[in-house]
Design an enzyme around this catalytic site. Structure first.
Site, PDB file in Angstrom:
ATOM      1  N   LYS A  72       0.161  -5.283   2.302  1.00  0.00           N
ATOM      2  CA  LYS A  72      -0.429  -5.457   0.969  1.00  0.00           C
ATOM      3  C   LYS A  72      -1.594  -6.434   1.047  1.00  0.00           C
ATOM      4  CE  LYS A  72       3.782  -4.792  -1.811  1.00  0.00           C
ATOM      5  NZ  LYS A  72       3.311  -3.611  -2.560  1.00  0.00           N
ATOM      6  N   ARG A  96      12.162   3.219  -1.584  1.00  0.00           N
ATOM      7  CA  ARG A  96      12.830   4.526  -1.608  1.00  0.00           C
ATOM      8  C   ARG A  96      13.644   4.766  -0.340  1.00  0.00           C
ATOM      9  NH1 ARG A  96       7.113   7.373  -2.561  1.00  0.00           N
ATOM     10  NH2 ARG A  96       6.858   5.376  -3.632  1.00  0.00           N
TER      11      ARG A  96
END
Ligand code: BES
Ligand code: MN
Ligand code: ZN
Length: 481
Positions: A259, A333
């Site tokens: 990020k 996920r």
């Protein structure tokens, strides 16, 4: 906070601050109408007028309730928090709130308790002893002035609101203090303190041995050992066994798909789903609600390193499906896939997961609504109804085979990264759907609602979002209203 319900006059409450609501256009109750300044008190929503009646309560706070026809419990939660703020200003440690006239007095009592407890929350564990941080007296007791039969409602609200504040503590605790093992320790504490609750914790070796390839892959980039935390509560009742699953990424750097630096510190909040599941579970067990419940929390850091999972790597999830990890920042996920499959295998007949899963949900719904995505209309409606009642709002987004198509892998069954950027919240959910089989399941993406929601009673920082939603869902399913 000590909470009680008592029928008493404003004069005799004994509290350091007494709050009394006033609807727009109404006049004050006779017992305080003569106090100096009372004529200036206004009923417009959120207007506060402090009075010093002399002879009566020491301080009286007239609280504007707004128009009688437009009144609802959410307004009362907001006012609860604003009054808690006024109590802090005058350093009152005890507060009495005269229950306003309204249709559903039990819901109103709950709202006052909730707004007060959430509004009085502060996280100061790491504040030093410098003078400006000096410990001020804190609000420690709340008396709702109203019929004694509302005591049960007030107590229920106290339990879930304090649970929400504990979830906020977990959220706020920085990642060097809140590691997977610390979440596991909290689960163990919950199980030790409550009847009918047991806990099981898998460490990294056990996770790998069981073939939970998603949780194993996300954790392999850092030295911190992951955990799969399983809480079970045998509360009985005739309903289906519920499963709650919460994303517990204690810090999300993005991994090799790193990020940007700006704002990365917020990623300590990437365990907000776990916090809600742990403390929501604790509240449900403390309330003794008649339900059988399994809580599953996969927890890990997501770090880049020479041992980290790489874009393109293929992993095998707990249910045997293979996944290409095309973006290591889509890690939530991967760990939820294992946890959902495990919850179903362990007997959950309806599953709700909470996860700070996608930045896209912030674009879609901001911080007002979380997204709910479900393979079951009935469960989706129940979650939405619990949202309306608790004030932790959810808005349903759809599933469709076209979204599922976007999650197909090139060399594996699935990709963790959609082929297109659009509908990111839905494509993430479509991926999760692959791991629940036919079990009714609702995924709640809380990336927009878990922190900095700027409501009067949650404000900046962790909001505890999900605790009250889960408790309300179980209360509704268990038929206790
Ligand atoms: N934890 C983040 C989601 C997130 C982002 C929560 C911002 C709150 C604020 C999640 O793990 C993530 O990085 N998701 C990616 C997915 C993408 C790579 C498909 C995202 O939303 O950008
Ligand atoms: Mn991520
Ligand atoms: Zn994440």
């Amino acid at each position: 906070m000590k909470v009680d319900v008592r029928q008493s006059s404003l004069q005799d409450s004994g509290a350091a601050l007494v709050a009394v609501g006033l609807y727009a256009g109404d006049s004050l109750p006779a017992e305080v109408a003569e106090a100096p300044g009372a004529a200036d008190a206004k009923g417009s929503f959120k207007t506060m007028t402090r009075l010093y009646p002399g002879g009566g309560p020491e301080r009286l706070l007239v609280v504007g309730l707004g128009e009688r026809d437009a009144f609802d419990v959410e307004k009362l939660r907001v006012l609860g928090a604003l009054v808690a703020g006024e109590a802090a200003k005058v350093e009152a440690t005890s507060l009495a709130w005269a229950l306003p006239e309204c249709e559903d007095e039990a819901a109103a009592a709950e709202a006052i308790v909730t707004g007060t407890i959430l509004g009085a929350y502060r996280f100061d564990r790491f504040k030093g002893e410098r003078e400006e941080n000096e410990e001020k007296p804190r609000l420690s007791s709340l008396t709702v002035l109203g019929p004694a039969e509302l005591a049960g409602a007030a107590e229920t609200a106290r339990v879930y609101s304090e649970a929400a504040n504990r979830a906020r503590d977990l959220q706020e605790t920085p990642a060097n203090f809140a590691k997977p093992e610390d979440l596991a320790a909290r689960a163990e504490e919950i199980a030790a303190g409550l009847d009918k609750v047991t806990v099981e914790v898998l460490d990294g070796d056990a996770i790998r041995a069981k073939g939970m390839g998603g949780l194993a892959a996300v954790s392999q980039g850092g030295p911190v050992d992951p955990r799969l935390i399983v809480l079970r509560y045998a509360g009985g009742g005739d309903g289906p066994t519920l499963g709650f699953v919460g994303k517990g990424v204690t810090f999300d750097t993005g991994g090799i798909s790193l990020k940007p630096g700006a704002g990365m510190a917020e990623m300590k909040f990437d365990m907000s789903g776990a916090a809600a599941v742990l403390e929501g579970f604790a509240a449900i067990a403390e309330l003794g609600l008649p339900v059988d419940l399994i809580g599953v929390v996969p927890s890990t850091e997501n770090m880049p390193s020479g041992t980290a999972v790489k874009p393109g790597d293929v992993i095998t999830q707990y249910n045997g499906k293979t996944v290409e990890v095309n973006n290591t920042d889509a890690e939530g996920r991967l760990i939820l896939a294992d946890a959902l499959a495990y919850a179903v295998e362990q007997g959950a007949e309806r599953v709700v997961d909470l996860a700070t899963l996608t930045g896209a949900v912030l674009i879609a719904l901001g911080s007002t609504y979380a997204a709910v995505i479900s393979n079951d209309d009935e469960l989706a409606a129940e979650v939405a109804a619990a949202g309306e009642e608790s004030g932790e709002l959810v808005w349903r987004l759809p599933l469709h085979p076209e979204y599922k198509e976007m999650m197909k892998g090139t060399v594996a069954d699935l990709s963790n990264l959609a082929s297109k950027r659009e509908a990111g919240t839905i494509t993430a959910a479509s991926f999760l759907e692959e791991f629940v089989g036919d079990t009714p399941w609702a995924h709640v993406d809380i990336a927009g609602t878990a922190w900095d929601v700027n409501r009067a009673y949650t404000g900046k920082g962790g909001s505890g979002y999900g605790v009250r939603l889960l408790v309300q869902l179980v209360r509704d399913l268990a038929g206790r209203g």
